[in-house]
Design an enzyme around this catalytic site. Structure first.
Site, PDB file in Angstrom:
ATOM      1  N   GLU A 173       0.835  -1.209   0.000  1.00  0.00           N
ATOM      2  CA  GLU A 173       0.000   0.000   0.000  1.00  0.00           C
ATOM      3  C   GLU A 173       0.869   1.260   0.000  1.00  0.00           C
ATOM      4  O   GLU A 173       0.684   2.174   0.804  1.00  0.00           O
ATOM      5  CB  GLU A 173      -0.976   0.003   1.182  1.00  0.00           C
ATOM      6  CG  GLU A 173      -2.029  -1.088   1.066  1.00  0.00           C
ATOM      7  CD  GLU A 173      -3.172  -0.953   2.067  1.00  0.00           C
ATOM      8  OE1 GLU A 173      -3.152  -0.017   2.905  1.00  0.00           O
ATOM      9  OE2 GLU A 173      -4.090  -1.792   2.029  1.00  0.00           O
ATOM     10  N   GLU A 295      -5.354  -8.561  -0.322  1.00  0.00           N
ATOM     11  CA  GLU A 295      -6.181  -8.133   0.810  1.00  0.00           C
ATOM     12  C   GLU A 295      -7.616  -7.987   0.316  1.00  0.00           C
ATOM     13  O   GLU A 295      -7.891  -7.165  -0.561  1.00  0.00           O
ATOM     14  CB  GLU A 295      -5.683  -6.823   1.426  1.00  0.00           C
ATOM     15  CG  GLU A 295      -4.369  -6.950   2.189  1.00  0.00           C
ATOM     16  CD  GLU A 295      -3.999  -5.698   2.973  1.00  0.00           C
ATOM     17  OE1 GLU A 295      -4.917  -4.971   3.420  1.00  0.00           O
ATOM     18  OE2 GLU A 295      -2.782  -5.453   3.137  1.00  0.00           O
TER      19      GLU A 295
END
Length: 495
Positions: A173, A295
């Site tokens: 991320e 995710e």
């Protein structure tokens, strides 16, 4: 009656077993108390790993496990987690709960856990606050078989032989908690860092770049253009959040409108994958770069009375349906999607296992993974499903989600979810090009309960699978009425 036409003669793509992967982060009670209790714990363990959790995960054939994060990965320095435990550095977990992280669960412990579960390790490296040297030395420490400073250090720490590490993520991320980078900047950083993630001996690393947040197509476009030829995989993160990030909604106290809204947001995963795939196809027409959904899952408000930084939430029949929808979508896109990792494995977000002290409970999502494990490494086959809209309060969804595959022995596995809360769905399954014959058989397993139903430590089996009664085998296939709000698995053995 709805029809389901399955053409076993039309094979599409192989369903990579890693689509059924998991994710574990140093977050709340995922690692400590969930996976790891230490060798001196009264809770039954092997080398500190909970025996009950390991056995449960082996049952669903977990193929791959991602660690140490998540946001934690880009503030994790691996050398803090090796060597004698009483001398390991302590740190504050600033991302999750502000508690002290004592690093008693580090590289050796994670790889021991993977050994016990029987899964491949997927290591996520630190780009946000780490260095090229740190990442390079970690790979050397784990995989180099020869004379070197890091191989020597590994041997000093009790593991002379190298491990095999196939999957390595270069940052997490990085558009957010991993550094707030712009896509062009990260793409150049990725090119630099991945250069030093070396292949040592026979260990061949599958390098995974940080991909987009949900429907950020600009990120995919830029990173693929600049760095696509240097990667084996591109990650994608998308969570099902019924409300917004300020008020996500309750995990157990929700209405029928909330239920259908949740499923509608889950189904958006299909559009996201399709559009990112279209971009990847332009830069990688030969499908050399896999899409890694590392995710995914539901994200609600934490359970009342729990640490808000621990992200502990209950898991209902609604979550089981969400899991089934996502897994069916990943199966259908298995020409490009080669791995997915539900967030997270234990005690965090949409977990498959909950623990409290020496107690453990299996969630409805766990049972879905147990049903779907039969798709691992099987061939996706063509499915046509007649569906109708169902919903409430302006939120409508198709009433059926389905996928089918054929394994190496010719056994057909079909998984389906009835998304309707109030209507049982009479299903006629037609197997095109197949002869059922008098010796053919169809067995089924059903997971069905009220949308708010869940398992807890006092009632651990309120939501549990049962045999599918009333399957009618026909010359063309079979018939079965799917209960409302259910997930069903069929195993078809033909003549």
């Amino acid at each position: 009656m709805g029809r389901l036409i399955i053409n076993t003669e039309k094979k599409k793509s192989k369903i990579n077993k890693n689509i059924y992967g998991h994710f574990s982060e140093h977050l709340g009670r995922c690692i400590y108390g969930g996976i790891y209790v230490g060798e001196d714990s009264d809770i039954p363990n092997v080398n500190g790993m909970r025996r009950d959790v390991v056995e449960a995960l082996r049952q669903i054939k977990v193929p791959v496990l991602r660690w140490p994060g998540g946001c934690f990965a880009d503030e994790y320095h691996w050398k803090d987690g090796i060597g004698p435990k009483n001398s390991r550095k302590k740190m504050i977990n600033t991302h999750w709960g502000g508690l002290v992280e004592d690093n008693s669960f580090g590289t050796h412990e994670f790889l021991e856990f993977c050994r016990q579960v029987g899964c491949e390790p997927y290591i996520n490296g630190n780009v946000g606050s780490g260095t090229v040297q740190e990442m390079s030395e970690w790979m050397e420490y784990m995989t180099f078989d020869g004379i070197s400073p890091m191989a020597g250090l590994r041997s000093e720490n009790g593991h002379p032989e190298p491990w095999k590490i196939r999957y390595f993520g270069v940052g997490n991320e990085n558009w957010g908690c991993g550094g707030n980078m712009r896509p062009s900047y990260y793409a150049d950083m990725y090119r630099r860092f991945q250069t030093y993630v070396r292949n040592y001996g026979e260990n061949k690393v599958f390098k995974i770049a940080c991909g987009p947040n949900g429907d950020d197509y600009e990120w995919t476009e830029t990173v693929m253009e600049i760095a696509g030829k240097f990667m084996d995989g591109l990650s994608l993160h998308y969570y099902t959040v019924p409300g917004d990030w300020n008020k996500k909604g309750s995990a157990v106290d929700f209405t029928e409108e909330d239920y259908y809204n949740t499923l509608k947001k889950t189904l958006y995963m299909d559009e996201i994958i399709m559009k990112h795939t279209q971009i990847m196809n332009r830069y990688d027409p030969d499908n050399k770069v896999g899409l890694i959904v590392d995710e995914w899952g539901t994200w609600y408000d934490v359970e009342p009375g729990t640490n808000p930084g621990f992200l502990y939430q209950q898991n209902t029949m609604r979550d089981a349906v969400v899991a089934a929808i996502n897994l069916n979508i990943f199966n259908e896109h298995s020409d490009r999607v080669v791995m997915a990792n539900i967030a997270q494995m234990v005690n965090v977000l949409q977990s498959v296992v909950l623990t409290e002290g020496d107690k453990m409970v299996l969630t409805p999502t766990y049972h879905v993974f147990d049903m779907y494990k039969r798709h691992q490494d099987a061939m996706l086959v063509d499915v046509y499903a007649e569906t109708e809209e169902t919903g409430k309060g302006g939120y409508t969804v198709p009433n059926l989600s389905v996928s089918a595959s054929e394994d190496g022995e010719g056994v057909l596995n079909i998984t389906a979810a009835n998304l309707s809360l109030d209507t049982a769905y009479p299903l006629e399954c037609i197997l095109a090009g197949s002869c059922m014959g008098e010796h053919a058989s169809v067995e089924g397993e059903v997971l069905s309960a009220g949308m708010n139903a869940f398992n807890d430590f006092s009632h651990p089996e309120d939501v549990a699978p049962s045999g599918a009664e009333g399957i009618e085998v026909t010359k063309e296939g079979f018939k079965f009425t799917m209960p409302a709000c259910s997930v069903v698995h069929f195993t078809v053995k033909r003549q």
